[in-house]
Design a protein around this motif. Structure first.
Motif, PDB file in Angstrom:
ATOM      1  N   VAL A  41       0.784  -1.152  -0.103  1.00 59.09           N
ATOM      2  CA  VAL A  41       0.049  -0.122   0.341  1.00 59.09           C
ATOM      3  C   VAL A  41       0.617   1.298   0.597  1.00 59.09           C
ATOM      4  CG1 VAL A  41      -1.815   1.159   1.020  1.00 59.09           C
ATOM      5  CG2 VAL A  41      -1.507  -1.699   1.590  1.00 59.09           C
ATOM      6  N   GLU A  42       0.743   2.411  -0.603  1.00 58.10           N
ATOM      7  CA  GLU A  42       1.220   3.493  -0.796  1.00 58.10           C
ATOM      8  C   GLU A  42       0.096   5.040  -0.727  1.00 58.10           C
ATOM      9  OE1 GLU A  42       3.128   3.473  -5.278  1.00 58.10           O
ATOM     10  OE2 GLU A  42       3.861   4.267  -4.190  1.00 58.10           O
ATOM     11  N   PRO A  44       1.126   8.561  -2.398  1.00 55.35           N
ATOM     12  CA  PRO A  44       2.029   9.047  -3.273  1.00 55.35           C
ATOM     13  C   PRO A  44       1.884  10.806  -2.342  1.00 55.35           C
ATOM     14  CG  PRO A  44      -0.051   8.367  -4.417  1.00 55.35           C
ATOM     15  CD  PRO A  44      -0.260   7.909  -3.476  1.00 55.35           C
ATOM     16  N   LEU A  45       1.099  11.080  -1.802  1.00 54.55           N
ATOM     17  CA  LEU A  45       0.859  12.101  -0.836  1.00 54.55           C
ATOM     18  C   LEU A  45       2.213  12.186   0.190  1.00 54.55           C
ATOM     19  CD1 LEU A  45      -2.135  14.205   0.376  1.00 54.55           C
ATOM     20  CD2 LEU A  45      -0.802  14.078  -1.763  1.00 54.55           C
ATOM     21  N   ASP A  48       5.586  12.160  -1.445  1.00 49.98           N
ATOM     22  CA  ASP A  48       6.189  13.478  -1.369  1.00 49.98           C
ATOM     23  C   ASP A  48       6.333  14.248  -0.363  1.00 49.98           C
ATOM     24  OD1 ASP A  48       5.163  13.554  -3.842  1.00 49.98           O
ATOM     25  OD2 ASP A  48       2.969  14.701  -4.131  1.00 49.98           O
ATOM     26  N   ALA A 290      -4.644   7.786   9.191  1.00 49.87           N
ATOM     27  CA  ALA A 290      -3.743   9.405   8.011  1.00 49.87           C
ATOM     28  C   ALA A 290      -3.675   9.577   6.477  1.00 49.87           C
ATOM     29  CB  ALA A 290      -3.052  10.173   8.415  1.00 49.87           C
ATOM     30  N   ASP A 291      -2.744   7.960   6.185  1.00 48.45           N
ATOM     31  CA  ASP A 291      -2.127   8.529   4.538  1.00 48.45           C
ATOM     32  C   ASP A 291      -2.488   7.149   4.015  1.00 48.45           C
ATOM     33  OD1 ASP A 291      -0.916  10.983   4.257  1.00 48.45           O
ATOM     34  OD2 ASP A 291      -0.434  10.084   5.853  1.00 48.45           O
ATOM     35  N   LEU A 292      -2.676   6.094   5.072  1.00 46.89           N
ATOM     36  CA  LEU A 292      -2.770   4.554   4.419  1.00 46.89           C
ATOM     37  C   LEU A 292      -4.258   3.941   4.897  1.00 46.89           C
ATOM     38  CD1 LEU A 292       1.267   3.688   4.871  1.00 46.89           C
ATOM     39  CD2 LEU A 292      -0.234   4.233   3.413  1.00 46.89           C
ATOM     40  N   ASN A 293      -4.964   4.625   6.079  1.00 46.48           N
ATOM     41  CA  ASN A 293      -6.136   4.473   5.992  1.00 46.48           C
ATOM     42  C   ASN A 293      -6.086   2.720   6.800  1.00 46.48           C
ATOM     43  OD1 ASN A 293      -7.560   6.587   5.729  1.00 46.48           O
ATOM     44  ND2 ASN A 293      -8.361   6.023   3.868  1.00 46.48           N
ATOM     45  N   LEU A 294      -4.839   2.335   7.348  1.00 45.42           N
ATOM     46  CA  LEU A 294      -4.708   1.684   8.044  1.00 45.42           C
ATOM     47  C   LEU A 294      -4.700   1.588   9.671  1.00 45.42           C
ATOM     48  CD1 LEU A 294      -2.275  -0.010   5.554  1.00 45.42           C
ATOM     49  CD2 LEU A 294      -4.404  -0.764   6.026  1.00 45.42           C
TER      50      LEU A 294
ATOM     51  N   VAL B  60     -10.786   2.270   0.979  1.00 46.17           N
ATOM     52  CA  VAL B  60     -10.259   3.286   1.759  1.00 46.17           C
ATOM     53  C   VAL B  60      -8.831   2.876   1.219  1.00 46.17           C
ATOM     54  CG1 VAL B  60     -11.791   2.447   3.066  1.00 46.17           C
ATOM     55  CG2 VAL B  60      -9.679   1.384   3.596  1.00 46.17           C
ATOM     56  N   LEU B  61      -8.492   1.810   0.768  1.00 46.53           N
ATOM     57  CA  LEU B  61      -6.791   1.931  -0.042  1.00 46.53           C
ATOM     58  C   LEU B  61      -6.912   2.105  -1.349  1.00 46.53           C
ATOM     59  CD1 LEU B  61      -5.748  -1.808   1.155  1.00 46.53           C
ATOM     60  CD2 LEU B  61      -5.980   0.515   2.921  1.00 46.53           C
ATOM     61  N   ARG B  63      -6.346   4.371  -4.219  1.00 45.81           N
ATOM     62  CA  ARG B  63      -5.813   6.104  -4.728  1.00 45.81           C
ATOM     63  C   ARG B  63      -6.521   7.814  -3.943  1.00 45.81           C
ATOM     64  NH1 ARG B  63      -1.146   6.748  -9.379  1.00 45.81           N
ATOM     65  NH2 ARG B  63      -0.547   8.828  -8.600  1.00 45.81           N
ATOM     66  N   GLY B  65      -7.738   7.522  -0.507  1.00 41.41           N
ATOM     67  CA  GLY B  65      -8.001   7.212  -0.027  1.00 41.41           C
ATOM     68  C   GLY B  65      -9.672   6.885  -0.277  1.00 41.41           C
ATOM     69  N   ASN B 126      -5.351  18.140   2.017  1.00 41.92           N
ATOM     70  CA  ASN B 126      -5.044  17.227   1.367  1.00 41.92           C
ATOM     71  C   ASN B 126      -5.623  17.860   0.029  1.00 41.92           C
ATOM     72  OD1 ASN B 126      -3.517  15.794   2.962  1.00 41.92           O
ATOM     73  ND2 ASN B 126      -5.969  14.845   3.430  1.00 41.92           N
ATOM     74  N   HIS B 130      -2.842  18.445  -2.634  1.00 43.72           N
ATOM     75  CA  HIS B 130      -2.367  17.393  -4.650  1.00 43.72           C
ATOM     76  C   HIS B 130      -2.367  17.999  -4.902  1.00 43.72           C
ATOM     77  CE1 HIS B 130      -3.814  13.516  -3.786  1.00 43.72           C
ATOM     78  NE2 HIS B 130      -4.722  13.150  -2.982  1.00 43.72           N
ATOM     79  N   GLY B 325     -14.009   5.095   1.255  1.00 41.55           N
ATOM     80  CA  GLY B 325     -13.334   5.952   1.369  1.00 41.55           C
ATOM     81  C   GLY B 325     -13.328   5.650   3.391  1.00 41.55           C
ATOM     82  N   GLY B 326     -11.829   6.564   3.516  1.00 44.96           N
ATOM     83  CA  GLY B 326     -11.055   6.426   4.726  1.00 44.96           C
ATOM     84  C   GLY B 326     -10.522   7.729   5.276  1.00 44.96           C
ATOM     85  N   ASN B 327     -11.646   8.560   5.028  1.00 50.67           N
ATOM     86  CA  ASN B 327     -10.752  10.258   5.112  1.00 50.67           C
ATOM     87  C   ASN B 327     -11.855  10.612   6.501  1.00 50.67           C
ATOM     88  OD1 ASN B 327      -8.566  10.192   2.986  1.00 50.67           O
ATOM     89  ND2 ASN B 327     -10.231  10.461   1.409  1.00 50.67           N
TER      90      ASN B 327
END
Lengths: 345, 345
Positions: A41-42, A44-45, A48, A290-294, B60-61, B63, B65, B126, B130, B325-327
């Motif tokens: 899982v990655e 891009p934000l 960066d 926050a960034d991976l939702n894990l 949620v995984l 791009r 989120g 966010n 982007h 989604g997971g935001n």
């Protein structure tokens, strides 16, 4: 690598042979329809912000919520009929318990797990939900290894050790095999793989797999500060114990020294050992949220923490961090979320 | 399905043609190396508790989120050179904003997003990270659609609508195509797919894909109680508005009525519409945390909530729930964790 008390050249029950790359390949075959081939899982934000590419091997999505199922299942898949009838015994305060319990149910054997009296209620409950019998011990006054060995002897059953077992190491090593195959499929070169390290089963297995499948990739163990016995052992090229007295929120990574077997596999294959403090671990848990939702438990977040803390050169690199487990109670998780700056910088 | 004011048979700019299954296939091609082919995540323990097999399509995984990147990228990949030079305009309080912003950066255009003044700071940040320009509007006094249209006209740019666009619906429909292909590869029959529904882009696209690729599988939209306009529209076979006055924590699912285009695609393809209350949504968020190690925002959890609430017959069935989604900000997440029984039963 053989014990002192037996004739050289004679295989000893006390000093099993280290696993080979071929053993990991066979483990991958056994696990094929049982374990989850977990995604990388990655974000891009996040990349960066960090100035590098971070691929998170999401073992939090593994069966039972941690990589421990891999080693446990690989070991249990090799039980003979007698052993299966007698049942297995294990000791663990957490993820290994659930891994063994789930694997036992699948192969059709019973499991008895010794857990500390103060183990988190959720982990006890989930171990029972997987069908295992839980017995409690007192961390301060009782020796869980001896209790497990005694019960296994009494029953004629097998003890499933958390890391000092070639089949367990080979099972954990499938994480490394998957990472190498995923990188190949993506057409990318991996500069480094960072692996949380307790007793060393996962880091040893992963280092063995990566050495075979992606030899230019450097593999690092990551431990909590004060519990960096693997790092110090690698530096000294001999097993070293922690000084003791350390404090860490990473409850699964507090082993006093590397296993003899895991260290035999890891030395020369791990590029080095890193250590991170709880502050970086907290930041890693919040970043994964926050960034991976894990959802990542403290011990599962130390590899990502090492990247955030720039424990190695990261700039422009492509790095895999193994997120080893996500079994964390809501109080701890919320406390960590509340304690960190938001959003993570 | 065409507007009243133009000659029958003449294509109208106001009433675009609905997308076809082939459009979704082409969208999947465009998205191949851009979007994440998200995994189906499951927990045997959760399945045991529920008495059914639940596969969570983990958008949620994805791009940014959320699934919104799919539709946004598919639309933006079709901009001509002039349109790309002029930039795109969108309006969104959340996930569509981030999807459009991320897609714009990839295709090499600029994006201006109208967001409400009271949008969560994280979503604004966010969207900017982007690379998009954010402009604020007042929910109470300003019309965001008109503001976006005016800016686009002034610049000669394109408005990327959140759901009333065939390319957006086709992009979201790739979720359905992936689900069908994953089920085939796993060799399983899917009884039902449950999809969170706001304006209906994802549920329409998914229904279209599943109708083509797995016609025996029933697809349901899931909405918050009080905002079940799609459910009521399906029942009446005509677009119906919400009565108004409802309250829900699902901020992304509060549209007053289905889109004309999304409803045209959804009718006859969705088996029906379900509605869930916030209590079930909270339970679903905690279940995703506990059993799947996934962070899911309230709006993203309603399909799982519908299974927990047994809004349809689940016993013995194999069901996919899309976790869209997971935001979610840490305060909301922790508040939900603290409010629910632990561990989830």
């Amino acid at each position: 690598m053989s014990g002192a008390s037996h004739t050289p050249g004679t295989p000893s029950l006390d000093a099993p042979e280290p696993p080979t790359l071929a053993d990991i390949g066979r483990a991958a075959g056994s696990l094929a329809d049982r374990a989850v081939f977990t995604p990388l899982v990655e974000s891009p934000l996040l990349n960066d912000r960090l100035g590098c590419r971070v691929l998170a091997k999401a073992e939090v999505l593994q069966r039972t919520g941690s990589f421990k199922f891999r080693g446990a299942f690989n070991r249990l898949s090799k039980l003979n009929e007698d052993e299966r009838r007698m049942g297995v015994v294990a000791y663990s305060s957490g993820n290994h318990a659930q891994g063994v319990a789930a694997a036992a149910r699948i192969v059709g054997t019973s499991a008895t797990i010794f857990m500390p009296k103060d183990a988190p209620a959720t982990k006890v409950l989930n171990t029972r939900r997987h069908g295992a019998e839980v017995r409690f011990y007192d961390r301060a006054t009782e020796n869980r290894e001896e209790m497990a060995e005694a019960l296994a002897r009494e029953r004629g059953g097998v003890v499933v050790r958390p890391y000092e077992d070639p089949d367990v190491i080979a099972g954990q090593g499938t994480v490394g095999l998957e990472i190498a195959s995923q990188a190949r499929r993506m057409g990318i070169h991996l500069d480094a793989v960072l692996v949380p390290c307790g007793g060393g089963g996962l880091s040893a297995g992963t280092a063995l797999a990566i050495a075979g499948a992606s030899p230019e990739t450097r593999v690092y163990s990551v431990e909590p500060q004060g519990f960096d016995d693997m790092a110090r052992s690698l530096a000294a090229d001999a097993r070293k114990r922690n000084a003791g007295g350390g404090q860490s929120m990473c409850d699964a990574l507090l082993m006093p020294e590397p296993g003899a077997l895991t260290f035999a596999v890891a030395r020369g294959r791990l590029a080095g050992g890193l250590a991170v403090g709880d502050a970086a671990t907290r930041r890693a848990m919040v970043t994964a949220f926050a960034d991976l939702n894990l959802v990542v438990e403290p011990s599962g977040a130390v590899a990502l923490a090492a990247v955030l803390a720039e424990a190695i050169e990261t700039s422009g690199r492509t790095l895999v961090v193994v997120l080893t487990g996500g079994n964390v109670d809501p109080e701890t998780f919320s406390e960590v979320l509340a304690s960190e700056e938001w959003p993570p910088a």
